[in-house]
Scaffold this motif. Structure first.
Motif, short mmCIF file in Angstrom:
data_model
loop_
_atom_site.label_atom_id
_atom_site.label_comp_id
_atom_site.label_asym_id
_atom_site.label_seq_id
_atom_site.Cartn_x
_atom_site.Cartn_y
_atom_site.Cartn_z
N GLY A 193 -72.19 35.51 -9.30
CA GLY A 193 -72.21 36.75 -8.56
C GLY A 193 -73.40 37.61 -8.95
O GLY A 193 -73.69 37.78 -10.14
N HIS A 194 -74.09 38.12 -7.95
CA HIS A 194 -75.27 38.96 -8.18
C HIS A 194 -74.99 40.38 -7.72
O HIS A 194 -74.41 40.59 -6.65
N SER A 195 -75.40 41.37 -8.50
CA SER A 195 -75.31 42.77 -8.14
C SER A 195 -73.86 43.14 -7.85
O SER A 195 -73.00 42.94 -8.70
N TRP A 196 -73.56 43.65 -6.65
CA TRP A 196 -72.16 43.96 -6.30
C TRP A 196 -71.29 42.71 -6.33
O TRP A 196 -70.09 42.80 -6.50
N GLY A 197 -71.90 41.56 -6.16
CA GLY A 197 -71.15 40.30 -6.20
C GLY A 197 -70.72 39.91 -7.60
O GLY A 197 -69.82 39.08 -7.78
N GLY A 198 -71.34 40.49 -8.64
CA GLY A 198 -70.94 40.20 -10.02
C GLY A 198 -69.50 40.59 -10.31
O GLY A 198 -68.72 39.76 -10.78
N PRO A 199 -69.12 41.85 -10.04
CA PRO A 199 -67.72 42.22 -10.23
C PRO A 199 -66.77 41.39 -9.37
O PRO A 199 -65.66 41.07 -9.80
N ASP A 200 -67.18 41.02 -8.15
CA ASP A 200 -66.33 40.18 -7.32
C ASP A 200 -66.13 38.81 -7.94
O ASP A 200 -65.03 38.26 -7.92
N ALA A 201 -67.19 38.22 -8.49
CA ALA A 201 -67.08 36.92 -9.14
C ALA A 201 -66.15 37.02 -10.36
O ALA A 201 -65.34 36.13 -10.61
N TRP A 202 -66.27 38.10 -11.11
CA TRP A 202 -65.41 38.33 -12.27
C TRP A 202 -63.94 38.40 -11.83
O TRP A 202 -63.07 37.80 -12.44
N ARG A 203 -63.68 39.15 -10.73
CA ARG A 203 -62.31 39.25 -10.21
C ARG A 203 -61.79 37.88 -9.76
O ARG A 203 -60.62 37.55 -9.97
N ALA A 204 -62.65 37.10 -9.11
CA ALA A 204 -62.24 35.77 -8.65
C ALA A 204 -61.89 34.87 -9.83
O ALA A 204 -60.91 34.12 -9.78
N ALA A 205 -62.66 34.96 -10.90
CA ALA A 205 -62.36 34.17 -12.11
C ALA A 205 -61.04 34.61 -12.71
O ALA A 205 -60.24 33.77 -13.17
N GLY A 206 -60.79 35.91 -12.72
CA GLY A 206 -59.51 36.42 -13.23
C GLY A 206 -58.34 35.97 -12.37
O GLY A 206 -57.28 35.60 -12.87
N TRP A 207 -58.53 35.98 -11.04
CA TRP A 207 -57.49 35.51 -10.12
C TRP A 207 -57.20 34.04 -10.39
O TRP A 207 -56.03 33.63 -10.45
N ALA A 208 -58.25 33.23 -10.56
CA ALA A 208 -58.06 31.80 -10.82
C ALA A 208 -57.30 31.58 -12.13
O ALA A 208 -56.39 30.74 -12.19
N PRO A 239 -58.66 26.09 -12.69
CA PRO A 239 -59.81 26.06 -13.59
C PRO A 239 -61.10 26.56 -12.94
O PRO A 239 -61.39 26.26 -11.78
N VAL A 240 -61.85 27.32 -13.70
CA VAL A 240 -63.22 27.71 -13.36
C VAL A 240 -64.07 27.26 -14.54
O VAL A 240 -63.79 27.63 -15.68
N ARG A 241 -65.06 26.44 -14.28
CA ARG A 241 -65.89 25.91 -15.37
C ARG A 241 -66.75 26.99 -15.99
O ARG A 241 -66.88 27.07 -17.21
N ALA A 242 -67.36 27.86 -15.15
CA ALA A 242 -68.25 28.89 -15.67
C ALA A 242 -68.34 30.06 -14.70
O ALA A 242 -68.30 29.89 -13.49
N LEU A 243 -68.48 31.24 -15.27
CA LEU A 243 -68.73 32.48 -14.53
C LEU A 243 -70.12 32.96 -14.93
O LEU A 243 -70.41 33.09 -16.12
N ILE A 244 -70.97 33.21 -13.93
CA ILE A 244 -72.32 33.71 -14.18
C ILE A 244 -72.48 34.99 -13.38
O ILE A 244 -72.40 34.97 -12.16
N THR A 245 -72.70 36.10 -14.07
CA THR A 245 -72.95 37.37 -13.40
C THR A 245 -74.41 37.73 -13.60
O THR A 245 -74.91 37.73 -14.73
#
Length: 177
Positions: free
Chosen positions: A64-79, A85-91
């Motif tokens: 997730g980049h910029s505003w997408g970073g918090p969204d990616a973090w939320r998606a990893a938390g949801w998973a 499984p999520v192999r990696a989160l990159i913000t």
């Protein structure tokens, strides 16, 4: 599966600002398989893709980049809450948007947080601190990140952040640590 969540400017691709979408297309061509690009604020397709990948036994990288970073973090938390499984989160230089959101807990997957700290800021860097619209640093609990990298790049430079942080190599080995 690599899932990319764009920032606010990615919605303006017609103005040449779709840097995450462009990077996602280049990544798909490089690895020879499809990836998913989703604009920020649209987590339902991301959740479906994570569920499908888990069902198929396919590893998931969330970027997730910029505003997408918090969204990616939320998606990893949801998973994590769904035991998917999520192999990696990159913000990549995450920025808080206009809505006040709190972040509790932490994703259980390895997390690489990349911060753009350019010595020569440009327009994209100024946009990350636009009063009432964006806030940098974001409110993500970056102290919980497995690794944080600070780079002399501008906010728009997604390809540079991925390359200079060695993000794909890190993601490939993150589970081994």
């Amino acid at each position: 599966m690599d899932i990319f969540i764009g920032g606010g400017g990615d919605d303006l691709a017609f103005l040449g600002l779709g840097v995450v979408a462009a990077y996602a297309r280049a990544r798909a061509a490089e690895i020879g398989r499809p990836v998913l690009y989703v604009p920020n604020g649209r987590l339902q397709p991301v959740r479906r893709a994570i569920s499908t990948a888990a069902f198929n036994g396919e590893p998931v990288n969330l970027v997730g980049h910029s505003w997408g970073g918090p969204d990616a973090w939320r998606a990893a938390g949801w998973a994590a809450a769904k035991s998917l499984p999520v192999r990696a989160l990159i913000t990549l230089d995450p920025v808080a948007g206009p809505f006040r959101r709190t972040f509790t807990g932490a994703p259980v997957c390895p997390w690489l947080n990349v911060v753009a700290a350019p010595t020569m800021p440009d327009r994209s860097d100024r946009l990350t601190r636009l009063c009432g619209v964006s806030r940098k640093p974001s409110r993500l609990p970056t102290a919980c990140a497995s690794r944080e990298v600070i780079l002399d790049v501008n906010h728009w430079n997604v390809a540079g952040m991925m390359a200079l942080s060695d993000a794909w190599r890190w993601a490939d080995t993150a589970q081994l640590r």
